[in-house]
Design an enzyme around this catalytic site. Structure first.
Site, PDB file in Angstrom:
ATOM      1  N   SER A 247    -121.340  81.846  -1.653  1.00 27.97           N
ATOM      2  CA  SER A 247    -121.231  82.138  -0.218  1.00 27.97           C
ATOM      3  C   SER A 247    -120.952  80.859   0.572  1.00 27.97           C
ATOM      4  CB  SER A 247    -122.516  82.788   0.298  1.00 27.97           C
ATOM      5  OG  SER A 247    -122.540  84.167   0.012  1.00 27.97           O
TER       6      SER A 247
ATOM      7  N   THR B 179    -123.883  85.961  -8.400  1.00 29.37           N
ATOM      8  CA  THR B 179    -125.320  85.970  -8.662  1.00 29.37           C
ATOM      9  C   THR B 179    -125.600  86.274 -10.133  1.00 29.37           C
ATOM     10  OG1 THR B 179    -125.676  86.745  -6.392  1.00 29.37           O
ATOM     11  CG2 THR B 179    -127.535  86.870  -7.900  1.00 29.37           C
TER      12      THR B 179
ATOM     13  N   GLY C  89    -124.214  89.872   2.093  1.00 25.34           N
ATOM     14  CA  GLY C  89    -124.724  91.140   1.601  1.00 25.34           C
ATOM     15  C   GLY C  89    -125.971  90.960   0.753  1.00 25.34           C
ATOM     16  N   ASP C  90    -126.617  92.077   0.480  1.00 21.22           N
ATOM     17  CA  ASP C  90    -127.778  92.123  -0.412  1.00 21.22           C
ATOM     18  C   ASP C  90    -127.861  93.566  -0.882  1.00 21.22           C
ATOM     19  OD1 ASP C  90    -130.279  90.258  -1.130  1.00 21.22           O
ATOM     20  OD2 ASP C  90    -131.072  92.263  -0.809  1.00 21.22           O
TER      21      ASP C  90
ATOM     22  N   LYS D 264    -132.827  85.676   6.391  1.00 21.59           N
ATOM     23  CA  LYS D 264    -132.640  86.973   5.741  1.00 21.59           C
ATOM     24  C   LYS D 264    -132.718  88.047   6.820  1.00 21.59           C
ATOM     25  CE  LYS D 264    -132.047  88.419   1.426  1.00 21.59           C
ATOM     26  NZ  LYS D 264    -131.230  87.748   0.399  1.00 21.59           N
TER      27      LYS D 264
END
Length: 448
Positions: free
Chosen positions: A380, A212, A168-169, A129
């Site tokens: 992903s 998600t 991405g996040d 992360k």
């Protein structure tokens, strides 16, 4: 050799001593370690090799300065991070978060959770992360571009399609991914597989932005199928108003449920007739507006300041899709009192440890983020596969694969919990199943 409980407690104490200031990381450790004791009891070989100590220590922690210039010509600086936590199952895989709350503790907790989330997908990816305390909100496109280019100038030294593949996040959408990918390409060379969550124009995957949110709903769908039920006519609370929440709401509608809420950092919308999805998409994806604009276009709805989890309304399913620790114990008790049966986490660790334990003790089907929100990283990984083949699959194919992966994750959590005499404890099932896979790989690879 000490028994498994004493061993786990000792490891836990050592982690607390060595990371005493990292609140979020310690919360993730305290949620994880007690649940895997039954597995350690049955597999003393992992205790002998001290795998638990090894898996809770990152392989690499990278921190760097990110200098950039704002539109006024003033020099600014932020911190950048990449936590490369575990590569036993494959290259590091995990998102980049741009948000003022980002610090080492937050990213270590996210990367630690990512190890086991990725393991549950059954795909060959490790856990990592990264991100920065930079806030894209209120910044011009030029400022975001300059920041992203500076960030990637440093990050590019540590990533690659077979080493570490960021995505991405929070705060990192297709705009930010595009700017970072462009800079990586300029520094290194064109390699579509170095990042995921890319726009479709340069080898992104159909269905990635939806994955998600869709995945969390698919997890609940398969749970309900085991109970002989569907989502049809069920009322749902959803928090958040970003990608995860929007596409959770979309899939809920597709499966016959009625999502009645969404939220942002200031407050929430309660729309008894059901959230107007097209209006929400227009506000958040096109105009990047706050939710206060929603009620101007739909006056029958209510906008309430504060947490959506303070809402008193009868619901059967809840999907926290905003951020960590948004559900505290008082909110958990309110949800149980209001009849919630399923909590499927679209965000990472949105329930406090006390809240999660309360859900489990109250007989709520608690579906932890590392299982329920694994759809994003699963697609992903599918994007990586497409990039390797120089192919782009159709939306229907990606969605079918996502549904199949979420069914596999649900069944793995269910069956693992049953095998350890903890039926319906998906937190225990997810933790043991993920840990077992990673521990086996680490033991086989030796002390590295």
């Amino acid at each position: 050799m000490t028994n498994a409980s004493e061993y786990a407690k000792k490891v836990q104490e050592n982690i607390h001593q060595g990371n005493s200031h990292e609140t979020e990381f310690l919360q993730a450790i305290d949620e994880f370690v007690p649940t895997i004791i039954p597995f350690l009891e049955n597999h003393p070989e992992y205790q002998e090799k001290n795998i638990l100590s090894l898996v809770t220590e990152p392989e690499r922690v990278i921190q760097f300065r990110v200098p950039w210039m704002d539109d006024q010509g003033d020099w600014q600086v932020n911190r950048g991070y990449r936590i490369q936590f575990n590569s036993a199952l494959g290259p590091y895989k995990g998102g980049l978060r741009f948000h003022p709350s980002v610090n080492l503790s937050v990213l270590k907790f996210l990367a630690f959770e990512q190890i086991f989330k990725n393991a549950l997908t059954g795909l060959p990816i490790g856990g990592g992360k990264g991100g920065s305390d930079f806030d894209p909100k209120g910044k011009s496109d030029g400022e975001v571009m300059r920041f992203c280019q500076s960030f990637m100038t440093e990050l590019a030294k540590y990533i690659g399609p077979n080493t570490d593949i960021p995505a991405g996040d929070i705060g990192v959408g297709k705009r930010e991914i595009g700017y970072m990918f462009g800079m990586y390409k300029r520094i290194k060379q064109y390699d579509a597989g170095v990042m995921t969550g890319k726009p479709l124009e340069f080898w992104g995957s159909q269905g990635r932005k939806e994955a998600t949110g869709y995945g969390a709903v698919y997890f609940a769908k398969h749970l309900l199928a085991d109970l002989g039920e569907t989502l049809e006519n069920k009322k749902a609370i959803v928090s958040g108003s970003g990608n995860v929440a929007i596409y959770c709401i979309e899939k809920l509608y597709q499966l016959g449920a009625t999502p009645v809420t969404c939220s942002d950092s200031n407050g929430f919308i309660y729309d008894e007739a059901g959230i107007d999805l097209e209006l929400l998409k227009e506000l958040k994806e096109v105009h990047r507006e706050r939710l206060t604009e929603y009620i101007k276009a739909r006056p029958s709805a209510q906008y309430v300041e504060g947490s959506v989890w303070n809402l008193d309304v009868e619901v059967e399913v809840a999907f926290p899709c905003a951020t960590q620790n948004e559900i505290q114990i008082d909110s958990a008790k309110r949800l149980v009192k209001n009849g919630v049966r399923i909590v499927a986490e679209g965000a990472n660790m949105p329930s406090s440890l006390e809240a999660a334990d309360y859900f489990v003790a109250s007989g709520v089907y608690y579906c932890p983020g590392k299982a329920a929100n694994a759809g994003g990283v699963a697609v992903s990984a599918l994007e990586m596969s497409q990039n390797s083949q120089r192919l782009q699959w159709e939306t229907e194919e990606v969605d079918q694969k996502l549904d199949g992966i979420m069914k596999h994750i649900y069944e793995t959590c269910r069956d693992t919990a049953i095998a350890h005499d903890a039926k319906d404890n998906f937190m225990l099932g997810a933790n043991i199943a993920g840990f077992a896979k990673v521990a086996q790989a680490m033991a086989i690879q030796g002390l590295v």
